[in-house]
Design an enzyme around this catalytic site. Structure first.
Site, short mmCIF file in Angstrom:
data_model
loop_
_atom_site.label_atom_id
_atom_site.label_comp_id
_atom_site.label_asym_id
_atom_site.label_seq_id
_atom_site.Cartn_x
_atom_site.Cartn_y
_atom_site.Cartn_z
N THR A 361 -4.27 4.56 -5.70
CA THR A 361 -4.80 5.82 -6.20
C THR A 361 -3.70 6.84 -6.47
O THR A 361 -2.56 6.69 -6.02
CB THR A 361 -5.78 6.46 -5.19
OG1 THR A 361 -5.04 6.84 -4.03
CG2 THR A 361 -6.89 5.49 -4.81
N CYS A 362 -4.07 7.90 -7.16
CA CYS A 362 -3.15 9.01 -7.43
C CYS A 362 -3.02 9.93 -6.24
O CYS A 362 -2.55 11.05 -6.37
CB CYS A 362 -3.66 9.81 -8.63
SG CYS A 362 -3.51 8.94 -10.19
N ASP A 363 -3.45 9.50 -5.08
CA ASP A 363 -3.43 10.35 -3.90
C ASP A 363 -2.20 10.00 -3.07
O ASP A 363 -1.99 8.85 -2.69
CB ASP A 363 -4.70 10.12 -3.08
CG ASP A 363 -4.94 11.23 -2.08
OD1 ASP A 363 -4.00 11.58 -1.35
OD2 ASP A 363 -6.07 11.74 -2.04
#
Lengths: 414, 414
Positions: A361-363
């Protein structure tokens, strides 16, 4: 738990910083284990290259774990902690084996009942319950409830009159790899008051429960809690009550990187403590394993999406997988639980190097292992597959509904 | 952002330990705000006592935030970070407003396209992409991709030939309340090499991106990153490339407990830095707000399930809600993000006392605020309702598929 025979002197070795990726020892006691963490069935399933990420669980391992626990501690009723993995095939298998169920919510109760569980085999073990959920559970025939507070006790008395209740007490969790906070339980002094109140409210105050902390690798931790229970039993009997049940809670470990004691060692310790502490009036026992029953039954197969370096001069690579914190690997938080890892390229002779392992994810929080000193093959590249072992518990269930658009973790039960 | 006019001298006051529950200041600039965090529409919806837990989002607030940002920084194309809240009504509203979309995955791309977004308005902004997902996005008309590594660049060249690509660089995140790690981006030196490689691979290396950290309350943080970009632009031009785009990333804050600067202050700072740093050749700008567009549009309504003390002698109560870490409030992790809280009983005159706030699951990690010094009414009891404000972003999307049997967070878009 214990698919491999572990030597007692291997228990809890010091974690060596910068060590290579932890692996499961392979001293298989069952012909079904073909490699560390892999049974014949899971290996065959994975050989067909299912879509990743996915979890593959061998229910025979769950059954084996259940039988070992029943054999080791026959005096304890086994309530499977459904939250660890609420998959229907798994719950159905345990129903067939005569298992009981520790449930956290009305939907978990309905899951078990829908699969044919006897409501008398269910415990509504969450100390935090809405009044209407207590009433609904009672209407379905559930009559065993946990509590740790006066308000909760009054809700139970009002909505499930006459039910059996047990009070959860606070204990010390030293030794747990995933320690519990003070969120659950009350002081022994308050427990005594509440048990008496339960009787006055028309409930049946059957006993006490505690939790020594999840993935508890120190078998002596139950002793201390049992000592507190024994003292409270004496006090309650002096108060004219007749407590009869001690719920030992969860905490039985599964094997991740480091060997853990076999279930028999826990059972012997618990039995010895009960014999010694309860003045010949041994209570009935219950135990609520989750991880200990299903952890080592699962293998999480994942694909490498990217291998990179942040600068040409850096030795450590970043390895990004299609499984991460939000679609199955939530328990890597804090890096306390270190799943053993194998890859397609472990034997290619190219050597290994240090990596940071991260999710897709972009997290930025979605980093699995940074400080754990993981090393993976230098030849690893996008498209390769990687397996996280002992991932049968607390993986599918923590997955998000679709963070960043990534689907929840698919699972296969064999 | 900025439904309330905030005084600059209120920016980032020191957090006072043991303070009362933070509240939003109420200097409303729009007639739609009827109370801190509540618009006329959300207040009316909640007056009907919807089933809890639930999130209620006023899309007019999202639109207002979008328009304010467009007005403050008209030179920047606004790519909404879909991951912050991928609800269809919200995405549809932004499409209608001409918004663009920063997407993290193929499902997010398909969500936007399914609602009528122009593929030319999408950025595939995740630096971690499977080759087949790149190909699928390209086939759908998406031609703007992020990268930060050679392997990723080669995947894009192979699967989306000729596309526009931008390189994400590592920056320092000082000042962010939810700082990003080194997970994304590469060193500026490596970025220079990779941009040149992109050209050789037949891609169009349009520019650079960075991220100053989510909920960035220090508007000067963009300056430092822009300085690095300006230097790289000079180097790349010297290399014969023609970079034209600077993607400012996300980071625009929403207001939680503490006031945050208005969007205009960020815009002015960014504009001044661009004017000063880029030698008169100002790049095109893009910006990727998520939280900044939707955070303050949402209110999370929850029910108190239990109020208790761990011992009769303890002052601090435990307040357990039907929403927790696993069904909406994941961002309470570490207690960095402190949602303002209101209750049914704020004005009952009974006074407040210190509490630990926790979720409904049997997981000890499911504690929301322990160290934050939250105080709530002494009269609070099971069945009361509690509202967490500014919860429009990163709530529904982090919710688990059903941990402990609790359903994902229901949401209503008005």
């Amino acid at each position: 738990m214990a698919p491999y025979a572990l030597r007692a002197d291997l228990i809890d070795p010091p974690a060596s910083a910068g060590a290579t990726c932890p692996t499961l020892s392979l001293v298989s006691r069952s012909p079904d284990w073909v490699a560390p963490g892999l049974t014949r069935k899971t290996a065959a399933f994975l050989a067909d290259r299912p879509q990743t990420p996915c979890l593959v669980v061998d229910l025979d391992v769950v059954e084996d774990n259940y039988r070992q626990l029943r054999t080791a501690l026959p005096e304890a009723a086994v309530y499977y902690a459904v939250k660890a993995n609420p998959a229907a095939p798994l719950v159905a298998r345990l129903i067939a084996l005569g298992g009981r169920f520790d449930t956290a919510s009305l939907p978990e109760i309905d899951l078990c009942l829908g699969l044919g569980a006897d409501p008398g085999h269910l415990s509504y073990g969450n100390t935090i319950k809405k009044a209407r959920d207590i009433a609904a559970a009672h209407a379905r025939g559930v009559d065993l409830f946990a509590f740790d507070a006066e308000e909760e006790l009054r809700k139970i008395a009002d909505n499930a009159p006459g039910s059996r209740v047990f009070c959860r007490i606070l204990t010390d969790n030293t030794g747990a790899e995933w320690p519990l906070s003070r969120k659950f339980g009350c002081s022994p002094a308050m427990a005594r008051d509440l048990m008496r109140l339960a009787g006055r409210l028309g409930l049946d105050p059957v006993g006490l429960s505690f939790h020594v902390g999840s993935q508890q690798t120190d078998p002596t931790q139950w002793h201390h809690a049992l000592e507190t229970c024994a003292g409270l039993f004496r006090d309650l009997r002096a108060d004219g009550l007749s407590p009869s049940l001690v719920n030992l809670g969860g905490g039985l470990p599964t094997q991740y990187g480091r060997p853990v004691p076999e279930v028999g060692i826990y059972a012997e310790g618990i039995r010895a403590a009960v014999d010694r502490l309860f003045d010949g009036e041994a209570p009935r026992l219950a135990i609520e394993p989750g991880r200990g029953l299903v952890g080592n039954a699962g293998v999480l197969e994942t694909e490498v999406v990217l291998v990179s370096r942040k600068d040409a001069g850096e030795e450590r690579r970043w390895v990004y997988l299609d499984a991460g914190r939000f679609n199955g690997l939530a328990e890597t938080e804090g890096e306390a639980i270190r799943y053993p890892i194998t890859t397609d390229r472990d034997d290619d002779g190219a050597g290994t190097g240090p990596v940071v392992l991260a999710g897709p994810t972009c997290d930025s929080v979605d980093v699995l292992y940074d400080k754990a000193g993981i090393r993976l093959p230098l030849s690893l590249t996008a498209g390769d597959r990687l397996r996280l072992l002992s991932t049968g518990a607390y993986t599918t269930t923590y997955a998000s509904v679709g963070f960043n658009g990534f689907a929840p973790l698919e699972a296969h039960y064999l």
